[in-house]
Design a protein around this motif. Sequence first.
Motif, PDB file in Angstrom:
ATOM      1  N   UNK A 239      32.257  46.020  38.408  1.00  0.00           N
ATOM      2  CA  UNK A 239      33.355  45.150  37.977  1.00  0.00           C
ATOM      3  C   UNK A 239      34.200  44.824  39.198  1.00  0.00           C
ATOM      4  N   UNK A 240      34.381  43.528  39.462  1.00  0.00           N
ATOM      5  CA  UNK A 240      35.142  43.093  40.633  1.00  0.00           C
ATOM      6  C   UNK A 240      36.468  42.464  40.227  1.00  0.00           C
ATOM      7  N   UNK A 241      37.363  42.436  41.206  1.00  0.00           N
ATOM      8  CA  UNK A 241      38.666  41.769  41.075  1.00  0.00           C
ATOM      9  C   UNK A 241      39.457  42.303  39.870  1.00  0.00           C
ATOM     10  N   UNK A 242      39.535  43.615  39.820  1.00  0.00           N
ATOM     11  CA  UNK A 242      40.312  44.288  38.774  1.00  0.00           C
ATOM     12  C   UNK A 242      41.661  44.696  39.365  1.00  0.00           C
ATOM     13  N   UNK A 243      42.713  44.319  38.712  1.00  0.00           N
ATOM     14  CA  UNK A 243      44.064  44.696  39.135  1.00  0.00           C
ATOM     15  C   UNK A 243      44.720  45.453  37.992  1.00  0.00           C
ATOM     16  N   UNK A 244      44.709  46.778  38.104  1.00  0.00           N
ATOM     17  CA  UNK A 244      45.271  47.605  37.036  1.00  0.00           C
ATOM     18  C   UNK A 244      46.761  47.337  36.860  1.00  0.00           C
ATOM     19  N   UNK A 245      47.462  47.162  37.965  1.00  0.00           N
ATOM     20  CA  UNK A 245      48.911  46.991  37.892  1.00  0.00           C
ATOM     21  C   UNK A 245      49.287  45.723  37.133  1.00  0.00           C
ATOM     22  N   UNK A 246      48.549  44.636  37.365  1.00  0.00           N
ATOM     23  CA  UNK A 246      48.845  43.354  36.725  1.00  0.00           C
ATOM     24  C   UNK A 246      48.045  43.121  35.447  1.00  0.00           C
ATOM     25  N   UNK A 247      47.133  44.042  35.152  1.00  0.00           N
ATOM     26  CA  UNK A 247      46.314  43.893  33.952  1.00  0.00           C
ATOM     27  C   UNK A 247      45.263  42.818  34.061  1.00  0.00           C
ATOM     28  N   UNK A 248      44.871  42.476  35.276  1.00  0.00           N
ATOM     29  CA  UNK A 248      43.879  41.423  35.482  1.00  0.00           C
ATOM     30  C   UNK A 248      42.490  42.031  35.659  1.00  0.00           C
ATOM     31  N   UNK A 249      41.498  41.376  35.065  1.00  0.00           N
ATOM     32  CA  UNK A 249      40.125  41.839  35.197  1.00  0.00           C
ATOM     33  C   UNK A 249      39.773  43.006  34.301  1.00  0.00           C
ATOM     34  N   UNK A 250      40.698  43.441  33.443  1.00  0.00           N
ATOM     35  CA  UNK A 250      40.454  44.603  32.595  1.00  0.00           C
ATOM     36  C   UNK A 250      39.347  44.314  31.586  1.00  0.00           C
ATOM     37  N   UNK A 251      39.306  43.085  31.053  1.00  0.00           N
ATOM     38  CA  UNK A 251      38.276  42.746  30.077  1.00  0.00           C
ATOM     39  C   UNK A 251      36.876  42.838  30.692  1.00  0.00           C
ATOM     40  N   UNK A 252      36.744  42.369  31.914  1.00  0.00           N
ATOM     41  CA  UNK A 252      35.444  42.467  32.590  1.00  0.00           C
ATOM     42  C   UNK A 252      35.066  43.931  32.807  1.00  0.00           C
ATOM     43  N   UNK A 253      36.059  44.745  33.152  1.00  0.00           N
ATOM     44  CA  UNK A 253      35.808  46.179  33.326  1.00  0.00           C
ATOM     45  C   UNK A 253      35.387  46.802  31.998  1.00  0.00           C
ATOM     46  N   UNK A 254      36.047  46.405  30.912  1.00  0.00           N
ATOM     47  CA  UNK A 254      35.678  46.915  29.589  1.00  0.00           C
ATOM     48  C   UNK A 254      34.258  46.498  29.214  1.00  0.00           C
ATOM     49  N   UNK A 318      45.776  54.892  51.656  1.00  0.00           N
ATOM     50  CA  UNK A 318      46.602  53.859  51.045  1.00  0.00           C
ATOM     51  C   UNK A 318      45.909  52.529  50.848  1.00  0.00           C
ATOM     52  N   UNK A 319      44.564  52.535  50.909  1.00  0.00           N
ATOM     53  CA  UNK A 319      43.830  51.284  50.769  1.00  0.00           C
ATOM     54  C   UNK A 319      43.823  50.813  49.316  1.00  0.00           C
ATOM     55  N   UNK A 320      44.200  49.548  49.115  1.00  0.00           N
ATOM     56  CA  UNK A 320      44.150  48.959  47.777  1.00  0.00           C
ATOM     57  C   UNK A 320      42.690  48.717  47.396  1.00  0.00           C
ATOM     58  N   UNK A 321      42.393  48.903  46.117  1.00  0.00           N
ATOM     59  CA  UNK A 321      41.029  48.662  45.658  1.00  0.00           C
ATOM     60  C   UNK A 321      41.036  47.796  44.416  1.00  0.00           C
ATOM     61  N   UNK A 322      40.058  46.899  44.327  1.00  0.00           N
ATOM     62  CA  UNK A 322      39.954  46.030  43.162  1.00  0.00           C
ATOM     63  C   UNK A 322      38.528  45.951  42.630  1.00  0.00           C
ATOM     64  N   UNK A 323      37.585  46.558  43.334  1.00  0.00           N
ATOM     65  CA  UNK A 323      36.183  46.557  42.904  1.00  0.00           C
ATOM     66  C   UNK A 323      35.794  47.966  42.468  1.00  0.00           C
ATOM     67  N   UNK A 324      35.072  48.050  41.347  1.00  0.00           N
ATOM     68  CA  UNK A 324      34.756  49.350  40.762  1.00  0.00           C
ATOM     69  C   UNK A 324      33.294  49.437  40.363  1.00  0.00           C
ATOM     70  N   UNK A 325      32.788  50.663  40.364  1.00  0.00           N
ATOM     71  CA  UNK A 325      31.493  50.966  39.779  1.00  0.00           C
ATOM     72  C   UNK A 325      31.763  51.717  38.482  1.00  0.00           C
ATOM     73  N   UNK A 326      31.042  51.308  37.432  1.00  0.00           N
ATOM     74  CA  UNK A 326      31.121  52.011  36.148  1.00  0.00           C
ATOM     75  C   UNK A 326      29.807  52.777  36.011  1.00  0.00           C
ATOM     76  N   UNK A 327      29.891  54.083  36.129  1.00  0.00           N
ATOM     77  CA  UNK A 327      28.697  54.920  36.229  1.00  0.00           C
ATOM     78  C   UNK A 327      28.512  55.748  34.962  1.00  0.00           C
ATOM     79  N   UNK A 328      27.267  55.866  34.556  1.00  0.00           N
ATOM     80  CA  UNK A 328      26.952  56.774  33.447  1.00  0.00           C
ATOM     81  C   UNK A 328      27.485  58.170  33.765  1.00  0.00           C
ATOM     82  N   UNK A 329      28.240  58.731  32.857  1.00  0.00           N
ATOM     83  CA  UNK A 329      28.716  60.090  33.050  1.00  0.00           C
ATOM     84  C   UNK A 329      27.597  61.078  32.795  1.00  0.00           C
TER      85      UNK A 329
END
Length: 430
Positions: A239-254, A318-329
């Motif tokens: 999931x790319x371009x996710x901004x937790x603080x602004x609530x952006x990209x959360x749907x794509x992460x979901x 202190x690096x900002x991050x906006x790209x995530x991997x969603x991994x099988x637990x």
Amino acid sequence: MVPHLVTALTGPISELEQRVLESVPAIERWFRLEWMEHTPPFYSSVDLRNAGFKVAPIDTNLFPGGWNNLTPEMLPLAVQAAMAAIEKICPEARNLLLIPENHTRNPYYLMNVAQLQLIFQSAGLNVRIGSINPDITQNTEVRLPNGESLLLEPVNRSQYRLELKGFDPCTILLNNDLSAGPPGILEDLHEQFLLPPIHAGWSVRRKTIHFKAYEEVAKRFGKMLGIDPWLINPLFESAQQVDFAQGQGIEALQDSVTAVLAKVRRKYKEYGIAEKPFAVIKADNGTYGMGVMTVQDASELDSINRRTKNKMSVVKDGQQTSDFIVQEGVLTIENIGGATAEPVVYMMDRYVVGGFYRTHASKGADENLNAPGATFLPLAFEPEHVLDAQGHPTAHIPNRFYMYGVIGRLAMLAASYELEKTDPNAEVYA
């Protein structure tokens, strides 16, 4: 091969582990052929999880700390591997410059640096520790928890080389993962070997690229061994371009969480597994266990608190991050003294040189153990003079650490694929 170490595993051997233990000659030949085609990372460590029904890597570190957590008995293995690694790269090497992380406040990390210095000194090299921390402007002696001390020296840059006062190394070993990006002082070096290369740092590396490479390795290995590659491979989405603080990209992460959980549910149904699937969301360029959270349903992302949002937005340095991997637990069935445990395998060149358990008394079998409060339990060699229940020497007892060594080496092989793909100097053919 893989050292015969004591593990927390007790009870009957699983079907997967049995298949691996019965296939040692074929597995070793397979690795030997792979290493004829690919160059292993200089050193690496791999975090594993054993759920009983599957064993898989969950993280691969190409600038491993924690060498101080290996037992002294493992030192000869590390020294032999170091000698082999150095001989391949710079056979005439005499001087090695070791560059650690810039933070100097963690004495246990510095004990790791001291252990690396000892390993390479024992391999026949002159080793000095050079800091690229701008705050280190003169020789600085740091006391370690074991009563010893470490000398940090400021690195000097000539036009094309890194040096210390009176010390001109041909090899530079980084134990700094470059999370904040490669400093200019490390670039455009002349006739000096930089190990690992700059593109192995987290300013370039992405977990998604690594686990895509691992997926390829797992498929090829699974075909050779005749097993479902899922048994050794954690499924993932990105999931790319996710901004937790602004609530952006959360749907794509979901959506990514939902996709991963659906795939895992199908696999659980196929294998008759009653456990509840979960997913682990990680910063794609994360390290040190930062930027990690566990979810069992995508809807949990609708109501995360501010603290979690902050934790997921910033990683090391202190690096900002906006790209995530969603991994099988992957669950862990291992438990030591009432604490949840997971093995960590250490490798140098293509050799497994040891390992330890990361344990956490306040975390569950489905939680991230690389968190504050974790402890480290060194693994000992299996004592060969002890007899088993049938009166046989333990040499007849299967090496239950072997499987962890296999999975660790598969992840290391995936890292070699990854580094080949991201090498800026690699030739590209049309």
